[in-house]
Scaffold this motif. Structure first.
Motif, short mmCIF file in Angstrom:
data_model
loop_
_atom_site.label_atom_id
_atom_site.label_comp_id
_atom_site.label_asym_id
_atom_site.label_seq_id
_atom_site.Cartn_x
_atom_site.Cartn_y
_atom_site.Cartn_z
N GLN A 9 13.51 17.16 -14.20
CA GLN A 9 12.39 17.43 -15.10
C GLN A 9 11.68 18.73 -14.72
N SER A 12 13.86 21.66 -15.77
CA SER A 12 13.86 21.94 -17.21
C SER A 12 12.52 22.52 -17.67
N GLU A 13 11.41 22.11 -17.05
CA GLU A 13 10.09 22.62 -17.45
C GLU A 13 9.82 24.03 -16.95
N THR A 14 10.36 24.38 -15.79
CA THR A 14 10.07 25.68 -15.20
C THR A 14 11.17 26.71 -15.39
#
Length: 98
Positions: A9, A12-14
């Motif tokens: 997670q 994917s967010e950064t």
């Protein structure tokens, strides 16, 4: 949620690679464990505190063998969530300034 899920997670967010995120997450956990082993509490504002609690020596009974044993005094890690975090879990509208 597992450590692998957290790494996926964050990656994917950064946009960072999973390998870099995994190294960072491991380093973060090692810093917290090291601090607690040195009896230092870790405070993360808006999230919570990792604290060292102490249990005193006590006498206990083994019922199946009908014997008395002494449980030695020991320290153990504990997590106390921040008030703002608990409020969000309850659905309350609170700020992260606490």
């Amino acid at each position: 949620m597992t450590k692998a899920d957290i790494i996926n997670q964050i990656s994917s967010e950064t946009g960072l690679s999973k390998k870099d995120v995994a190294v960072t997450v491991e380093a973060f956990m090692n810093v917290i464990k090291g601090s607690l082993l040195q009896k230092e509490n870790v405070y993360l504002r808006g999230f919570g505190s990792f604290i060292v609690k102490h249990r005193a020596e006590k006498t206990a009974r083994n019922i199946s063998k009908n014997t008395t044993i002494v449980i030695e005094a020991h320290d153990f890690p504990s997590f106390k969530p921040a008030k703002s975090f608990v409020g969000k879990m309850k659905g309350e509208d609170v700020s992260d300034d606490e």
